[in-house]
Design a protein around this motif. Structure first.
Motif, PDB file in Angstrom:
ATOM      1  N   LYS A 227       0.945  -1.325  -0.125  1.00 44.45           N
ATOM      2  CA  LYS A 227       0.097   0.084   0.047  1.00 44.45           C
ATOM      3  C   LYS A 227       0.874   1.279  -0.124  1.00 44.45           C
ATOM      4  CE  LYS A 227      -0.807   0.211   4.884  1.00 44.45           C
ATOM      5  NZ  LYS A 227       0.420  -0.454   5.285  1.00 44.45           N
TER       6      LYS A 227
ATOM      7  N   THR B   6       0.487   7.475   7.103  1.00 45.25           N
ATOM      8  CA  THR B   6       0.191   7.706   8.434  1.00 45.25           C
ATOM      9  C   THR B   6       0.959   6.553   9.438  1.00 45.25           C
ATOM     10  OG1 THR B   6      -1.657   6.121   8.311  1.00 45.25           O
ATOM     11  CG2 THR B   6      -2.195   8.579   7.920  1.00 45.25           C
ATOM     12  N   GLY B   7       1.325   5.430   8.934  1.00 42.36           N
ATOM     13  CA  GLY B   7       2.211   4.580   9.762  1.00 42.36           C
ATOM     14  C   GLY B   7       3.425   5.285  10.319  1.00 42.36           C
TER      15      GLY B   7
ATOM     16  N   ARG C   1      -4.068   2.112   8.313  1.00 36.00           N
ATOM     17  CA  ARG C   1      -5.158   1.248   8.619  1.00 36.00           C
ATOM     18  C   ARG C   1      -6.423   1.755   8.735  1.00 36.00           C
ATOM     19  NH1 ARG C   1      -0.604  -0.295   8.346  1.00 36.00           N
ATOM     20  NH2 ARG C   1       0.557  -2.055   9.372  1.00 36.00           N
TER      21      ARG C   1
ATOM     22  N   ARG D 117       2.218  -8.706  14.686  1.00 37.60           N
ATOM     23  CA  ARG D 117       1.538  -7.272  14.293  1.00 37.60           C
ATOM     24  C   ARG D 117       0.068  -7.322  13.753  1.00 37.60           C
ATOM     25  NH1 ARG D 117       3.740  -2.785  10.719  1.00 37.60           N
ATOM     26  NH2 ARG D 117       4.791  -4.083   9.793  1.00 37.60           N
TER      27      ARG D 117
ATOM     28  N   TYR E 177       2.570   6.759  13.836  1.00 41.23           N
ATOM     29  CA  TYR E 177       2.784   5.680  14.830  1.00 41.23           C
ATOM     30  C   TYR E 177       4.306   5.144  15.083  1.00 41.23           C
ATOM     31  CZ  TYR E 177      -2.175   5.982  14.506  1.00 41.23           C
ATOM     32  OH  TYR E 177      -3.643   6.564  14.760  1.00 41.23           O
ATOM     33  N   ARG E 178       5.221   4.834  13.950  1.00 42.82           N
ATOM     34  CA  ARG E 178       6.538   4.551  14.064  1.00 42.82           C
ATOM     35  C   ARG E 178       7.272   5.898  14.602  1.00 42.82           C
ATOM     36  NH1 ARG E 178       8.272   0.507  10.209  1.00 42.82           N
ATOM     37  NH2 ARG E 178       6.565  -0.312   9.292  1.00 42.82           N
TER      38      ARG E 178
ATOM     39  N   ALA F  28       0.090   2.296  18.948  1.00 40.38           N
ATOM     40  CA  ALA F  28      -1.279   2.295  17.988  1.00 40.38           C
ATOM     41  C   ALA F  28      -2.451   1.710  18.566  1.00 40.38           C
ATOM     42  CB  ALA F  28      -0.920   1.621  16.695  1.00 40.38           C
TER      43      ALA F  28
ATOM     44  N   ALA G   3       8.582  -1.035  13.986  1.00 39.57           N
ATOM     45  CA  ALA G   3       7.101  -1.443  13.487  1.00 39.57           C
ATOM     46  C   ALA G   3       6.496  -2.029  14.824  1.00 39.57           C
ATOM     47  CB  ALA G   3       7.360  -2.371  12.325  1.00 39.57           C
TER      48      ALA G   3
ATOM     49  N   SER H 227       3.091  -0.740  16.395  1.00 43.70           N
ATOM     50  CA  SER H 227       1.642  -1.454  16.494  1.00 43.70           C
ATOM     51  C   SER H 227       1.431  -1.268  18.192  1.00 43.70           C
ATOM     52  CB  SER H 227       2.199  -2.783  15.955  1.00 43.70           C
ATOM     53  OG  SER H 227       1.113  -3.694  16.320  1.00 43.70           O
TER      54      SER H 227
ATOM     55  N   ILE I 282      -7.941   4.961   7.455  1.00 41.03           N
ATOM     56  CA  ILE I 282      -8.002   5.965   6.770  1.00 41.03           C
ATOM     57  C   ILE I 282      -9.450   5.974   6.347  1.00 41.03           C
ATOM     58  CG2 ILE I 282      -7.492   7.497   4.897  1.00 41.03           C
ATOM     59  CD1 ILE I 282      -5.337   7.077   7.105  1.00 41.03           C
TER      60      ILE I 282
ATOM     61  N   ARG J 207      -4.134   7.392  19.772  1.00 42.79           N
ATOM     62  CA  ARG J 207      -4.451   7.716  18.651  1.00 42.79           C
ATOM     63  C   ARG J 207      -5.310   8.957  18.093  1.00 42.79           C
ATOM     64  NH1 ARG J 207      -3.938   3.009  15.641  1.00 42.79           N
ATOM     65  NH2 ARG J 207      -5.084   4.121  13.989  1.00 42.79           N
TER      66      ARG J 207
ATOM     67  N   ARG K  14      -7.150  -4.615  17.944  1.00 45.59           N
ATOM     68  CA  ARG K  14      -7.455  -3.524  19.252  1.00 45.59           C
ATOM     69  C   ARG K  14      -8.700  -2.898  19.204  1.00 45.59           C
ATOM     70  NH1 ARG K  14      -3.660  -0.405  15.231  1.00 45.59           N
ATOM     71  NH2 ARG K  14      -5.340   0.441  13.794  1.00 45.59           N
TER      72      ARG K  14
ATOM     73  N   ASP L 251      -2.991  -5.277  15.565  1.00 41.54           N
ATOM     74  CA  ASP L 251      -3.503  -4.427  14.750  1.00 41.54           C
ATOM     75  C   ASP L 251      -5.120  -4.447  14.453  1.00 41.54           C
ATOM     76  OD1 ASP L 251      -1.168  -2.954  14.583  1.00 41.54           O
ATOM     77  OD2 ASP L 251      -0.685  -3.679  12.651  1.00 41.54           O
TER      78      ASP L 251
HETATM   79  O1   DC Z   1       1.936   0.792   7.901  1.00 42.72           O
HETATM   80  P1   DC Z   1       3.309   0.801   8.825  1.00 42.72           P
HETATM   81  O2   DC Z   1       3.530  -0.807   8.934  1.00 42.72           O
HETATM   82  O3   DC Z   1       4.047   1.950   8.765  1.00 42.72           O
HETATM   83  O4   DC Z   1       2.383   0.858  10.224  1.00 42.72           O
HETATM   84  C1   DC Z   1       3.042   0.771  11.474  1.00 42.72           C
HETATM   85  C2   DC Z   1       2.128   0.398  12.383  1.00 42.72           C
HETATM   86  O5   DC Z   1       1.547   1.690  12.792  1.00 42.72           O
HETATM   87  C3   DC Z   1       1.069  -0.605  12.179  1.00 42.72           C
HETATM   88  O6   DC Z   1       1.495  -1.843  12.873  1.00 42.72           O
HETATM   89  C4   DC Z   1      -0.094  -0.198  12.719  1.00 42.72           C
HETATM   90  C5   DC Z   1      -0.057   1.254  13.257  1.00 42.72           C
HETATM   91  N1   DC Z   1      -0.787   2.137  12.337  1.00 42.72           N
HETATM   92  C6   DC Z   1      -2.042   2.374  12.628  1.00 42.72           C
HETATM   93  O7   DC Z   1      -2.697   2.067  13.756  1.00 42.72           O
HETATM   94  N2   DC Z   1      -3.022   3.091  11.989  1.00 42.72           N
HETATM   95  C7   DC Z   1      -2.660   3.671  10.846  1.00 42.72           C
HETATM   96  N3   DC Z   1      -3.189   4.527  10.278  1.00 42.72           N
HETATM   97  C8   DC Z   1      -1.327   3.485  10.351  1.00 42.72           C
HETATM   98  C9   DC Z   1      -0.431   2.678  11.022  1.00 42.72           C
END
Ligand code: DC
Length: 218
Positions: free
Chosen positions: A16, A34-35, A122, A172, A38-39, A90, A83, A87, A124, A96, A179, A176
């Motif tokens: 993606k 957006t990941g 995740r 992960r 959180y990273r 997140a 990562a 997670s 959006i 959040r 939750r 994800d």
């Molecule tokens: O897409 P990524 O692997 O960079 O995302 C890292 C972590 O961030 C993923 O395991 C869950 C979290 N995440 C989230 O909860 N909501 C998002 N919009 C993007 C990522």
């Protein structure tokens, strides 16, 4: 005029991120991974010696984050340990909440005066931009995603085993998806794009076709 929003969601190693970046370049839209937010929070907690699953540690890091000055090139953000920490943070509702407004503002008012924005993550299509014009949920079988991630890490020269990639991805994915707040799942009106049997190029072409058709119908 309302910004045109393309929401790209999906699990890790679904492809993606690349697709979102290329769609943004094609349409000349702003792009937000957006990941990375959180990273960045996860990495900050690890660096300060905190625990990413601890609400106070993670929330403090999230509130201190300055998303606009985030350096996406920081190699630490791409580490697998980051990562996992991402997670974990997140899954914490306060984290959040702290990151919500920045993402919503980015979608509503794309920087650089762009007429649209591509956001990938995740939640959006479900939480950040439920009114997005285009929603695509990009996925692939677990085996395909593990293979891709394994190959990517090997190419980066890391000391990695298939078993470790499998274990980390399963942990992960489960965290994800399970939750309580904004679990990773497709929006009811998202188009599901399964890239298991597709090359990266074919996946992009398929996503571009979906987005182009929806935007042209407007
Ligand atoms: O897409 P990524 O692997 O960079 O995302 C890292 C972590 O961030 C993923 O395991 C869950 C979290 N995440 C989230 O909860 N909501 C998002 N919009 C993007 C990522």
């Amino acid at each position: 005029m309302n910004a045109l929003i393309i929401a790209i969601d999906g699990p890790s190693a679904s492809g993606k991120g690349t697709i979102a970046r290329r769609l943004a370049a094609h349409f000349d839209f702003a792009h937000l991974d957006t990941g990375l937010l959180y990273r960045a929070v996860g990495l900050a907690v690890l660096k300060s010696g905190g625990d990413p699953s601890n609400t106070a540690d993670a929330t403090q890091a999230a509130r201190a984050l300055s998303p606009k000055s985030l350096n996406a090139e920081d190699p630490g953000l791409r580490e697998d340990s980051t990562a996992q920490a991402a997670s974990k943070v997140a899954a914490i509702p306060e984290v959040r909440r702290a990151l919500l407004q920045f993402q919503k503002d980015f979608a509503a008012h794309p920087p650089g005066d762009k007429k649209g924005a591509v956001l990938d993550g995740r939640d959006i299509g479900t939480v950040i931009a439920p009114g997005a014009k285009v929603k695509i949920y990009i996925t692939a079988s677990k085996e395909a995603r593990i293979q891709r991630r394994f190959k990517e890490l090997q190419e980066r020269g890391g000391n990695v085993t298939y078993a470790a990639v499998l274990r980390d991805m399963q942990a992960r994915d489960a965290r994800d998806a399970k939750r309580v707040v904004a679990p990773a799942k497709p929006a009811p009106d998202a188009v599901i794009l399964d890239t298991t049997e597709m090359t990266a190029e074919e996946s992009y072409a398929a996503a571009l076709k979906i987005a182009s058709e929806v935007l042209a119908a407007d």
